[in-house]
Structures are given as structure tokens and as C-alpha cells.
Write a protein that holds these residues in place. Structure first.
Motif, PDB file in Angstrom:
ATOM      1  N   ARG A   1       0.778  -2.289 -35.737  1.00  0.00           N
ATOM      2  CA  ARG A   1       0.964  -2.781 -37.334  1.00  0.00           C
ATOM      3  C   ARG A   1       1.178  -1.687 -38.072  1.00  0.00           C
ATOM      4  NH1 ARG A   1      -2.797  -7.172 -37.428  1.00  0.00           N
ATOM      5  NH2 ARG A   1      -4.433  -5.346 -36.974  1.00  0.00           N
ATOM      6  N   HIS A   2       1.046  -0.271 -37.719  1.00  0.00           N
ATOM      7  CA  HIS A   2       1.833   1.430 -38.296  1.00  0.00           C
ATOM      8  C   HIS A   2       3.019   1.149 -37.404  1.00  0.00           C
ATOM      9  CE1 HIS A   2      -1.692   2.960 -40.376  1.00  0.00           C
ATOM     10  NE2 HIS A   2      -2.596   2.325 -39.732  1.00  0.00           N
ATOM     11  N   LEU A   3       3.824   0.896 -36.420  1.00  0.00           N
ATOM     12  CA  LEU A   3       4.973   0.734 -36.407  1.00  0.00           C
ATOM     13  C   LEU A   3       6.225  -0.359 -37.093  1.00  0.00           C
ATOM     14  CD1 LEU A   3       4.645   1.049 -32.468  1.00  0.00           C
ATOM     15  CD2 LEU A   3       5.354   2.555 -34.279  1.00  0.00           C
ATOM     16  N   ASP A   4       5.107  -1.322 -37.605  1.00  0.00           N
ATOM     17  CA  ASP A   4       5.661  -2.555 -38.343  1.00  0.00           C
ATOM     18  C   ASP A   4       5.504  -3.546 -39.170  1.00  0.00           C
ATOM     19  OD1 ASP A   4       7.898  -4.230 -39.402  1.00  0.00           O
ATOM     20  OD2 ASP A   4       9.227  -3.585 -37.461  1.00  0.00           O
ATOM     21  N   ARG A   5       4.757  -3.088 -39.801  1.00  0.00           N
ATOM     22  CA  ARG A   5       3.920  -4.088 -40.782  1.00  0.00           C
ATOM     23  C   ARG A   5       4.691  -5.709 -40.929  1.00  0.00           C
ATOM     24  NH1 ARG A   5       0.608  -5.484 -42.244  1.00  0.00           N
ATOM     25  NH2 ARG A   5      -0.999  -3.296 -42.708  1.00  0.00           N
ATOM     26  N   GLU A   6       6.097  -5.912 -40.636  1.00  0.00           N
ATOM     27  CA  GLU A   6       6.359  -7.396 -40.654  1.00  0.00           C
ATOM     28  C   GLU A   6       6.511  -7.477 -39.494  1.00  0.00           C
ATOM     29  OE1 GLU A   6       6.468  -8.141 -43.655  1.00  0.00           O
ATOM     30  OE2 GLU A   6       6.420  -6.812 -44.341  1.00  0.00           O
ATOM     31  N   LYS A   7       7.127  -7.080 -38.828  1.00  0.00           N
ATOM     32  CA  LYS A   7       6.967  -7.768 -36.931  1.00  0.00           C
ATOM     33  C   LYS A   7       6.376  -7.013 -36.052  1.00  0.00           C
ATOM     34  CE  LYS A   7      11.818  -8.423 -38.204  1.00  0.00           C
ATOM     35  NZ  LYS A   7      12.585  -8.032 -37.952  1.00  0.00           N
ATOM     36  N   TRP A   8       5.318  -6.969 -36.011  1.00  0.00           N
ATOM     37  CA  TRP A   8       4.267  -6.096 -35.327  1.00  0.00           C
ATOM     38  C   TRP A   8       4.023  -6.545 -34.196  1.00  0.00           C
ATOM     39  CZ3 TRP A   8       0.122  -8.384 -34.318  1.00  0.00           C
ATOM     40  CH2 TRP A   8      -0.799  -9.287 -35.308  1.00  0.00           C
ATOM     41  N   ASP A   9       4.006  -8.378 -34.470  1.00  0.00           N
ATOM     42  CA  ASP A   9       3.440  -9.070 -33.250  1.00  0.00           C
ATOM     43  C   ASP A   9       4.853  -8.782 -32.338  1.00  0.00           C
ATOM     44  OD1 ASP A   9       4.809 -12.850 -34.377  1.00  0.00           O
ATOM     45  OD2 ASP A   9       5.121  -9.966 -35.409  1.00  0.00           O
ATOM     46  N   GLU A  10       5.842  -8.901 -32.496  1.00  0.00           N
ATOM     47  CA  GLU A  10       6.656  -8.749 -31.206  1.00  0.00           C
ATOM     48  C   GLU A  10       6.960  -7.448 -31.055  1.00  0.00           C
ATOM     49  OE1 GLU A  10      11.013  -8.893 -33.493  1.00  0.00           O
ATOM     50  OE2 GLU A  10      10.533 -11.119 -34.505  1.00  0.00           O
ATOM     51  N   ILE A  11       6.436  -6.815 -31.539  1.00  0.00           N
ATOM     52  CA  ILE A  11       6.032  -5.333 -30.731  1.00  0.00           C
ATOM     53  C   ILE A  11       5.058  -5.870 -29.965  1.00  0.00           C
ATOM     54  CG2 ILE A  11       5.363  -2.856 -30.695  1.00  0.00           C
ATOM     55  CD1 ILE A  11       6.650  -2.672 -33.362  1.00  0.00           C
ATOM     56  N   VAL A  12       4.296  -6.291 -30.279  1.00  0.00           N
ATOM     57  CA  VAL A  12       3.005  -6.385 -28.876  1.00  0.00           C
ATOM     58  C   VAL A  12       3.651  -6.875 -27.930  1.00  0.00           C
ATOM     59  CG1 VAL A  12       0.496  -8.001 -28.774  1.00  0.00           C
ATOM     60  CG2 VAL A  12       0.845  -6.659 -30.795  1.00  0.00           C
ATOM     61  N   LYS A  13       3.929  -8.644 -28.598  1.00  0.00           N
ATOM     62  CA  LYS A  13       4.793  -9.335 -27.256  1.00  0.00           C
ATOM     63  C   LYS A  13       5.068  -8.597 -26.471  1.00  0.00           C
ATOM     64  CE  LYS A  13       4.118 -13.541 -29.689  1.00  0.00           C
ATOM     65  NZ  LYS A  13       4.453 -14.294 -31.249  1.00  0.00           N
ATOM     66  N   ASP A  14       6.494  -7.791 -26.411  1.00  0.00           N
ATOM     67  CA  ASP A  14       6.511  -7.154 -25.462  1.00  0.00           C
ATOM     68  C   ASP A  14       5.998  -5.884 -25.024  1.00  0.00           C
ATOM     69  OD1 ASP A  14       9.634  -4.982 -26.626  1.00  0.00           O
ATOM     70  OD2 ASP A  14       9.532  -6.693 -25.417  1.00  0.00           O
ATOM     71  N   TYR A  15       5.065  -5.663 -25.361  1.00  0.00           N
ATOM     72  CA  TYR A  15       3.993  -4.719 -24.383  1.00  0.00           C
ATOM     73  C   TYR A  15       2.911  -5.415 -23.589  1.00  0.00           C
ATOM     74  CZ  TYR A  15       5.116  -0.541 -26.753  1.00  0.00           C
ATOM     75  OH  TYR A  15       5.769   0.876 -26.842  1.00  0.00           O
ATOM     76  N   PHE A  16       2.978  -6.960 -24.219  1.00  0.00           N
ATOM     77  CA  PHE A  16       2.087  -7.958 -23.598  1.00  0.00           C
ATOM     78  C   PHE A  16       2.950  -9.198 -22.258  1.00  0.00           C
ATOM     79  CE2 PHE A  16      -1.010  -5.651 -25.472  1.00  0.00           C
ATOM     80  CZ  PHE A  16      -1.623  -6.771 -26.487  1.00  0.00           C
ATOM     81  N   LEU A  17       4.491  -8.316 -22.944  1.00  0.00           N
ATOM     82  CA  LEU A  17       5.422  -9.144 -22.144  1.00  0.00           C
ATOM     83  C   LEU A  17       5.431 -10.815 -22.051  1.00  0.00           C
ATOM     84  CD1 LEU A  17       4.343  -7.389 -17.956  1.00  0.00           C
ATOM     85  CD2 LEU A  17       6.145  -6.914 -20.152  1.00  0.00           C
ATOM     86  N   VAL A  18       4.959 -11.428 -23.281  1.00  0.00           N
ATOM     87  CA  VAL A  18       5.369 -12.261 -23.274  1.00  0.00           C
ATOM     88  C   VAL A  18       6.304 -12.432 -24.535  1.00  0.00           C
ATOM     89  CG1 VAL A  18       2.733 -13.107 -22.604  1.00  0.00           C
ATOM     90  CG2 VAL A  18       3.115 -12.403 -24.895  1.00  0.00           C
ATOM     91  N   ALA A  19       6.885 -12.326 -24.343  1.00  0.00           N
ATOM     92  CA  ALA A  19       8.056 -12.018 -25.979  1.00  0.00           C
ATOM     93  C   ALA A  19       9.105 -13.506 -24.913  1.00  0.00           C
ATOM     94  CB  ALA A  19       9.300 -10.638 -25.562  1.00  0.00           C
ATOM     95  N   GLU A  20       9.081 -14.102 -26.112  1.00  0.00           N
ATOM     96  CA  GLU A  20      10.496 -15.340 -26.707  1.00  0.00           C
ATOM     97  C   GLU A  20      11.727 -14.163 -25.985  1.00  0.00           C
ATOM     98  OE1 GLU A  20       9.396 -15.653 -30.272  1.00  0.00           O
ATOM     99  OE2 GLU A  20       7.137 -15.658 -28.970  1.00  0.00           O
ATOM    100  N   GLY A  21      12.501 -15.621 -25.383  1.00  0.00           N
ATOM    101  CA  GLY A  21      14.241 -15.645 -25.009  1.00  0.00           C
ATOM    102  C   GLY A  21      14.631 -14.024 -23.739  1.00  0.00           C
TER     103      GLY A  21
END
Lengths: 297, 231, 430
Positions: B211-231
Motif C-alpha cells: 500500500r505504500h508503493l501504490d495506494r490504489e493498485k497495491w493489489d496488482e503489485i501483491v498479485k505480481d509477487y504471489f504469481l497470481v496476476a491476471e493476463g
């Protein structure tokens, strides 16, 4: 047709034919050069300049201007010797005076007509050409890029900056006169026999024989024999050549040799680089595919 | 060269060779220095995330999945699974967790469970394949224990007859440490754009780094690291 | 901001004409400070160019028989071409080494390279005394293959064509020509390979031009390795220019870039900074090696020697150290300062070889200093290039994303796309 008319026509025909023949002869068949036919031998011509004989009369400057249709300098004005002069766009040869350890020496300066000229190697349109007879001449297909100027070890080519149709000006060893079988204008004009014209080989022999026949009168070196690979103009002097305005640090390597290495690497690069690059391109493709397949699911 | 006295044209060759050797010796450390971020960055970051010499704990004896979960052999043919320290620090306060019921089948690398953080849901991948035999009720009741101690609060116990095979896709020991270093560096580089944001005290541990990296899109960052990103 | 969808369907010449006319309209404020300052300079430069064509070189320049080449060669051509070196490096990295990381900046760099060569070839035309004869080396009237300049000019021509092919897919996207874009995109790798080979030769070739000025250039600068030095320095020259120009474009055209790319740009700058640091490091050692080889240490204690040391330590070693520091601390400002310093070093180095250390023994009163007219024309050419760059970037997908249909094509063409920025690792089988 009556007889008078016939003779008139015949006479006219002979005269006309003669003129045409002479004209044709001059264009198509270059006459043999008079001075021992050096051009006919297809070896370089040369000019031996004996600075011990030059008195600074500047008749050569005047003759050169006349032969090249340039404004003639006032050769009676000796105040010009107070400064070191260089050739210009209107003076293709100049005489300079030097105070040396053995007194006054006068030295004629002009294009050296090198054996392997830097200016010819530099010219990308072949406007500068080394004739097989020896002289280095300039042609009108020149682009005006002036690359010949930094490439000349003697800084000879001069450019007509003031003109909208500029030319490069330098001594041509009176190429037009040579074609007509005459000797260069400066050689003809010199009253002291300081200038000798003939095959370069013979000029070197002559220079050497003067040196050895008059021990102590000359420095045992002909300037131009080996400098920058050898030049068409050869100089004798009674004092070391640095004292009379010559650069003695030019080396004996012909100037074109300095770029030759680079020029010959060009085809190599054009062969090797595409081969390596295509190889790399193909190799990285397999790596990429492997990565995509082995990545996260 | 006048041809009358000796000139050594290779006079400088010794020094040139020495110079080249010196260059080769210097170039490798230079290049490595260039590619390692400075200590100062670690020191600055350690002021933000207090106390520990390593950013994210990675206890020995466990097997880690690239999606930031771990597995530890329990009894005969079962393992316990959970989330790692990086995961809980990244998302911040976990409000809830959804775990598959006992009897469900898990596949390694497929969705394992879901975290509820703020108003969003984040899936995580299962580190092993097998049948769920037990779930941790404690964690369901108090999900904040996952933040307090991610390693002693397991999520599920899974029967894994093929653990030997699954193990090959998991990291442990020095490989796991190396992986965590790379994760840390990747996070560092993201953080540097917003180093100003991250220098707020305290909030980091509650809000989570994402959330400190990106207030709005923090979940995208998390999903990236957890390897569950869409697309 | 999406790419202009108005390209739509251009079916015939009339459609094209209508489209072009709409595109010719200015796309931003007209009276910006930049425009107000640059337009008069461009117009004045244009007038001076006409004056030069009518009256000859001597009326406009301070060139002389001693100094036949001035800033139009020493700066416009030599520095300009060195700075355009980013194109061949980046296309190498993106298309040969297949790095997706630098893909966002490759189009702008190729465009800049193309415009740089076009405009600086234009500058050469001005410098030619008998420019109407330039057709000679092209049509094969009299090929002077013995000349390094022949090689350089032919390479310029061929490289401009290469760069244009590399850039043309963007033009096709602007015009909406789908099939043409596909064909052009398939030519990219070939053009890139050809371009890299050409660039190697003409970057070094510009240095090779001076090989025959052996006895005129100061011994600390003259070496038979000038071509290799020029080639190596073109690497960090080009990349520094990408950093410099990219940072400016990034600000000026920020409305065209989406969030994701805003962030990745910083990583790109850091990556480029690393490459510059490495190249400067190698270059520094090369110069030391050549210095030792030449045995000219006696010259160090002279004014020219001090100037040489300033160039070597202040403008080569210092930017190298700054790049190192900036990359390690991920400090973009330091990287930008390093880029500017290294660009300054290139300018000084090229000017040294062409006019400062060239005929260094001539007394100052006879030395060459550019006339104000030469300077104005140089600035006008640079500003005109910036104007054209801006026109193109505001209309074609250079910084902004390609149109939808082109993006789909691209993912189709590339069999793999690496999208993650997290480093990839391999899990070893135990």
C-alpha cells in the motif's frame, strides 16, 4: 566546275584538312614531351630545386601566374620576403627567404606532387588525380569537401572561399603544357638553372652527383627522395632543411598508408558483424522460448 | 628512425601488458560494484523496517514456493503449509482468510487459499498437491496471528504422497535465501521511486509495503509477487 | 492517451490529403517560450543559409586555408553522429539481445537517430563548396573508393535508409496501413543488423578521417587507434543522449505515457547508466593504454597537456565515477549529471581532434573560431530537428502506445513476451 574552282577547293581542302588534322592530333594523340620524353617512358617526372642556385628573382612566380591565367605578382617588390608566405588561390608558387647559418637562402614552395599523395587518397570523387606521368591535378567534378586539405602533409591545396563556384587551387606541374610537349613554366623561366626538369629517377641521380661532386657545399640529403614515400619535387640545400622551412618530422611512410588499415577492415566488419548478430539473434530466441515455457504457471 | 642508432619499437610493451592485466583485475569488481545496490540503501531501508538484520525471515528446515508460501513435513506423508514473512509484510493487516475444507484436493501451483485484506481478496498458490486433512481453526478466528507469526501459524495440513516430486519445485537453504535476496532487491527498486512515501513511521507494518508503493493498485503489485496476476 | 484513431481508413489520395491537412494543424500551445525563442533562430538560420549559397563559404564562416574544417564538421557532423549512436546500441539490445526492458525507448531513439542523420547530412551539404557535385559519389560517376570520406558518406546514406525502415512501422501505424506495417515490421531485424555493422564502421570512420592529419594533430590526441576510440566513445555518447533526451521527452510528453511506463522509465535510466559507466571505464583504460603506447608523457607538462588531462580525468573518469555512484544509489539526478558531463566530454573530444588540437602550433591570432553566423546556422539546424521530432511524436506512436490493432499484431508476432519485472530464477532439480 572549272579548274580555278577545283584548285580553290583542293587548296581549301588541304588547308582545312591540315588544320583539322593538327587539331585532332593535339586532342587525340598527346605529343611526346620534349625534355627527354619522360612521359613517353611512363615514369614519374620530377623537378630538382637547387636552393644554392636560387637568387630570389621570382621569375618563376611570374611565369606560373601567366601560364595559369592568374594576376601576375609584382616581382620587383622585395618587401614580400619580410614575411613567410604560403601559396594562395592566386599564387600557386611562392619564393621565401630564410636567414640561415650560411647566409640567405631562397626556397620555392609549391605542391610537392607526392608519389602517393594524401590528397588523392582523400578525394572521394577522384577530383584529385595522380597522373601516371607524375603530376597531381585537380578536376572540376570536385565536391568542395576540402578533405584534401587536412590530408596534405604540406598544406598545399587552397580553397576559393570567396566564390560561390569555388575551386581548389594548386600547382599542377603545368599539366597542360606537358601535354603539349613543353616544360613547366617555372622551369623555363628560371634564369639561374635552379630548377631542373626530367624523369624523377634522373633528378635523384643528378642531385646525388651534385652532392658528391661538391663536398661540403650541400647537406647530404635530397629532401623529397623518401619523405612521405617520396615526392616529385626534390630539394637540395646547403643548410639543414629545418632552417629553410621544411618539416623534417613527416616520416617516410606515404600518407595513404595511414588510412589503408582502416579501409581494409571495412569488408571484414561487413562480413563478421552480420554473421555474429544473426547468430546472437537466433540464440537468444531459444533462451526466450525456454524462459517462457519454464516460467510460472 | 635514422638507421644509424638503436630504437626499440616495442619499448612500452611490458607496461601495456601490465595495464591490461590491471584493467581485467579491476573491471570485474567494478562491474560487480555497479550491479549491487549500495549499502546505504539497505541502511535507509532498515530504518523503515525495524529490528532485524535480514528483511524477511526465512527459517531453515522449510520448503518455500515462489508464490510466497511454505511447506514443512509434519508426520508420515503430510505437510503443514502457510504463508511466508514477506507475504504478510507485503499485504499488511490480514482481515480474513478462506481455506478449502478438509477433504478438498489441492494441486501444486494452483490456487491454494485466499487472503482478505482491506476490501480486496488475494489468492495464493498452494506449495504442494494432495488432500487437505486438517485446517487451523485458530487462524480462521484470529487472522491477525498470521501477521504476528507467519511461520508458527500454519493454515492447512495436507496429505502429500508425492511430496518428493513436489519438493523439486520448492526452494530451501541457500537457494531460498538467494531467492529472497532477489525479491528484496526487486522491492527495493520499486520502493525507491517513492522513498518519500515509505519514510512514514509505524504505518508500514500495519498498512503493508504494497500500500505504500501504490495506494490504489497495491493489489496488482501483491498479485505480481504471489504469481497470481491476471493476463 | 491513445494513439490517434483518426488515421482510420485511408483509401485513396483524397483521404490521405484530408488526413494530412488535419495532422498539419499544431497540436499544442503555439506561443510557448521554446517556440518563441527557437522560431526566430530557425528563420535567421534559414536566411543565412541562403546567403551562404549565394555568396560562398567565406562570407558566412571563419574557415581558412589553415583550418578547412570548422564546427559544421567538427560539431554538427562529428558530435551529432556520436550522439545518434544510441540508435544502434538500443536496437542491438532490444532486437538482438531481446531485452523487453528497453523496448519503451527504442522507437524514440531510432527516430532521433534518423532525424539526426538527415539533418546533419543536410549540414554537410551546406559545408560542401561545390555541393551540386554530391551526385557524383552516389551515381557512380567516379567512385573514390580510396577515400575514408567515400565510405562515411555512403554509410550515412545507407544508415538513414536502415533507420527509416526501423522506424517505418510507426509511420504505418499512424496512417493505419495494416498490411504495410506487417511487411515493414518483418524487415526490422535485417535493418537492425545492417545498421549495427554500418554504425560500427562510420562511427570509427569519422575518426579515421583524421588519420592522414598525423603531423597536424597534437601527439596526445593523434593515434592510429582514433577509429577505435571514436567507436567506443560513441557507445556512451549515444546512451548519454538517450538519458538526456529521454528525460526531457518524458517530461514534455508525459501526457502520452501511462503509469506503468512512467515507473519503468526510471529503471531504464539506471540500466543505461550502468552501460555508460562500463563503457567509460573501458574507454578510460583505452586512452591510458594508447597514451603509454605513444610515449608522449613529455607533453603532459604543457598547456595542451593540461587540457588533455582535463578531458581525460574531468570528462571521462569523472562521469564514469558519477554514473557508478548514481546507479548504486539509484539516484537519477546524479545519473543525469553524469550523462551531461560525458556528453560534454564527447563535444570537447571531437572539437579537440577537429579544431583545437588540430594545428595546435599555430598562433592564437590565426586560429579558427566559429563566426556568429556559423553558430546561428548550427543552432537553427538543431532546433529545426527538435521541431520535426516534436511534430512526429505528437502524431505517431513513438512515445505513446501503438494503436490496438498494432499491439495485437505485435503480441502475435513475438512468440514470447516477458512481462514480469521481477527477476527470473531457475529452480534447480535436486
Amino acid at each position: 566546275m572549272n579548274r580555278r574552282k577545283f584548285l580553290k577547293v583542293l587548296g581549301g581542302g588541304i588547308v582545312g584538312g591540315g588544320i583539322a588534322g593538327a587539331a585532332l592530333g593535339n586532342i587525340v594523340i598527346p605529343k611526346k614531351l620534349k625534355a627527354e620524353g619522360p612521359a613517353a617512358a611512363k615514369e614519374f617526372v620530377g623537378i630538382l630545386v637547387d636552393t644554392t642556385r636560387c637568387v630570389g628573382c621570382r621569375a618563376c612566380e611570374e611565369a606560373c601566374a601567366q601560364a595559369n591565367h592568374m594576376p601576375e605578382p609584382d616581382i620587383s617588390d622585395s618587401s614580400v620576403f619580410e614575411k613567410r608566405r604560403d601559396t594562395t588561390v592566386t599564387q600557386l608558387t611562392v619564393v621565401n627567404r630564410f636567414e640561415t647559418s650560411k647566409g640567405e637562402v631562397f626556397v620555392k614552395k609549391q605542391c610537392m606532387h607526392c608519389n602517393q599523395p594524401g590528397c588523392v587518397a582523400a578525394c572521394l570523387v577522384k577530383a584529385m588525380e595522380k597522373r601516371k606521368e607524375g603530376p597531381v591535378t585537380w578536376e572540376k567534378n570536385c565536391m568542395g569537401c576540402r578533405y584534401c586539405m587536412p590530408s596534405c602533409p604540406f598544406d598545399i591545396p587552397k580553397f576559393e572561399y570567396h566564390s560561390a563556384n569555388p575551386k581548389i587551387q594548386k600547382c599542377s606541374l603545368c599539366w597542360d603544357r606537358l601535354e603539349k610537349g613543353e616544360v613547366p613554366a617555372c622551369v623555363e623561366a628560371c634564369p639561374e638553372n635552379a630548377l631542373t626538369f626530367g624523369p624523377r629517377r634522373k633528378m635523384i641521380e643528378e642531385g646525388n652527383s651534385r652532392i658528391y661532386r661538391n663536398p661540403g657545399d650541400y647537406i647530404t640529403h635530397i629532401y623529397g627522395e623518401h619523405e612521405v614515400g617520396g615526392t616529385g619535387y626534390l630539394y637540395l640545400s646547403k643548410v639543414p632543411f629545418e632552417q629553410i622551412g621544411f618539416r623534417t618530422d613527416l616520416g617516410t611512410t606515404a600518407y595513404p598508408e595511414y588510412s589503408k588499415g582502416f579501409l581494409y577492415s571495412v569488408p571484414l566488419v561487413l562480413l563478421l558483424w552480420p554473421a555474429f548478430l544473426i547468430g546472437m539473434h537466433t540464440l537468444t530466441k531459444r533462451e526466450e522460448e525456454k524462459r517462457a515455457k519454464g516460467g510460472a504457471r | 628512425m635514422d638507421g644509424f642508432s638503436y630504437v626499440d619499437i616495442f619499448a612500452t610493451k611490458h607496461i601495456e601488458y601490465l595495464l591490461v592485466i590491471g584493467f581485467l583485475l579491476l573491471f570485474i569488481p567494478f562491474w560487480r560494484l555497479l550491479n549491487r545496490p549500495a549499502k546505504a540503501i539497505f541502511e535507509a531501508a532498515e530504518r523503515i523496517i525495524p529490528a532485524i538484520s535480514e528483511w524477511f525471515r526465512l527459517p531453515e528446515g522449510r520448503y518455500y514456493h515462489l508464490g510466497h508460501s511454505w511447506a514443512i513435513p509434519e508426520g508420515h506423508q503430510t505437510v503443514k503449509v502457510g504463508i511466508d514473512d514477506f507475504a504478510q509484510k507485503l499485504v499488511g493487516k490480514i482481515n480474513g482468510v478462506q481455506i478449502p475444507a478438509p477433504g478438498s484436493t489441492l494441486h501444486q501451483g494452483d490456487k491454494g487459499w485466499t487472503l482478505k485484506v482491506e476490501s480486496k481478496t488475494i489468492d495464493m498458490l498452494s506449495p504442494v498437491g494432495g488432500k487437505v486433512v486438517a485446517i487451523n481453526e485458530e487462524v480462521l478466528r484470529s487472522p491477525e496471528t498470521l501477521n504476528q507469526d507467519p511461520y508458527n501459524n500454519w493454515l492447512m495440513e495436507v496429505e502429500t504422497p508425492k511430496f518428493a516430486v513436489d519438493k523439486r519445485q520448492l526452494l530451501s537453504g541457500s537457494l531460498a535465501r538467494k531467492w529472497m535476496e532477489e525479491v528484496r532487491e526487486s522491492l527495493l527498486s520499486r520502493m525507491n521511486y517513492n522513498l518519500g512515501l515509505v519514510y512514514q513511521d509505524g504505518g508500514l507494518l500495519v498498512d503493508g509495503m504494497a500500500r505504500h508503493l501504490d495506494r490504489e493498485k497495491w493489489d496488482e503489485i501483491v498479485k505480481d509477487y504471489f504469481l497470481v496476476a491476471e493476463g | 492517451m491513445k494513439a490517434t484513431a483518426t488515421a482510420g481508413q485511408i483509401k485513396n489520395l483524397r483521404d490521405f490529403w484530408v488526413f494530412l491537412r488535419s495532422e498539419l494543424k499544431p497540436k499544442g500551445k503555439i506561443f510557448t517560450p521554446f517556440n518563441v525563442i527557437s522560431l526566430p533562430i530557425i528563420l535567421l538560420g534559414g536566411a543565412l543559409i541562403v546567403y551562404r549559397l549565394v555568396k560562398g563559404l567565406g562570407a558566412v564562416t571563419n574557415l581558412s586555408q589553415e583550418f578547412p574544417w570548422g564546427i559544421w564538421i567538427g560539431f554538427d557532423v562529428m558530435v551529432g553522429v556520436a550522439f545518434a549512436g544510441g540508435a544502434y546500441i538500443l536496437t542491438f539490445v532490444v532486437y538482438i539481445l531481446r531485452s523487453e526492458k528497453y523496448h519503451p525507448v527504442v522507437r524514440a531513439t531510432v527516430l532521433n537517430g534518423f532525424l539526426a542523420y538527415v539533418f546533419y547530412a543536410g549540414a554537410i551539404l551546406l559545408d560542401l563548396g561545390r555541393w551540386w557535385n554530391i551526385i557524383n559519389p552516389v551515381i557512380g560517376n567516379k567512385f573514390g573508393v580510396n577515400s575514408v570520406l567515400f565510405l562515411v558518406s555512403w554509410h550515412f546514406l545507407l544508415y538513414m535508409i536502415s533507420l527509416f525502415i526501423e522506424f517505418s512501422p510507426a509511420v504505418a501505424e499512424w496512417l493505419g496501413f495494416k498490411r504495410v506495417r506487417k511487411i515493414l515490421a518483418s524487415l526490422t531485424v535485417g535493418a537492425v543488423i545492417f545498421g549495427i555493422a554500418l554504425s560500427t564502421l562510420h562511427q570509427s570512420g569519422l575518426g579515421a578521417l583524421f588519420l592522414m592529419a598525423k603531423d597536424k594533430i597534437h601527439p596526445l590526441w593523434y593515434t592510429q587507434f582514433i577509429p577505435v576510440l571514436f567507436f567506443t566513445s560513441s557507445i556512451f555518447a549515444g546512451l548519454s543522449m538517450v538519458i538526456f533526451e529521454g528525460s526531457i521527452s518524458h517530461k514534455v510528453f508525459s501526457h502520452q505515457i501511462d503509469q506503468k511506463h512512467q515507473k519503468s522509465f526510471n529503471q531504464i535510466v539506471i540500466g543505461l547508466g550502468k552501460a555508460c559507466a562500463g563503457a567509460l571505464f573501458v574507454y578510460f583504460f583505452m586512452k591510458v593504454l594508447i597514451f603509454i603506447h605513444g610515449k608522449h608523457w613529455a607533453y603532459l607538462a604543457t598547456p595542451m597537456g593540461y587540457w588533455y588531462l582535463v578531458e581525460l580525468f574531468g570528462l571521462v573518469l569523472l562521469p564514469c565515477v558519477l554514473f557508478l555512484r548514481g546507479v548504486r544509489f539509484e539516484n537519477l539526478s546524479v545519473i543525469r549529471v553524469a550523462a551531461i558531463l560525458s556528453m560534454l566530454g564527447i563535444i570537447i573530444n571531437r572539437l579537440n581532434i577537429s579544431v583545437i588540437a588540430y594545428k595546435w602550433y599555430v598562433p592564437w591570432s590565426q586560429r579558427y573560431f566559429p563566426s556568429w553566423m556559423e553558430i546561428v546556422i548550427t543552432m537553427a539546424i538543431i532546433l529545426a530537428e527538435v521541431w520535426v521530432f516534436r511534430w512526429i511524436v505528437n502524431r505517431m506512436p513513438v512515445i505513446q502506445e501503438s494503436p490496438e490493432w498494432a499491439r495485437e499484431e505485435k503480441t502475435h508476432e513475438e512468440s514470447v513476451t516477458i512481462r514480469k519485472e521481477v527477476p527470473q530464477w531457475t529452480v534447480s532439480a535436486t
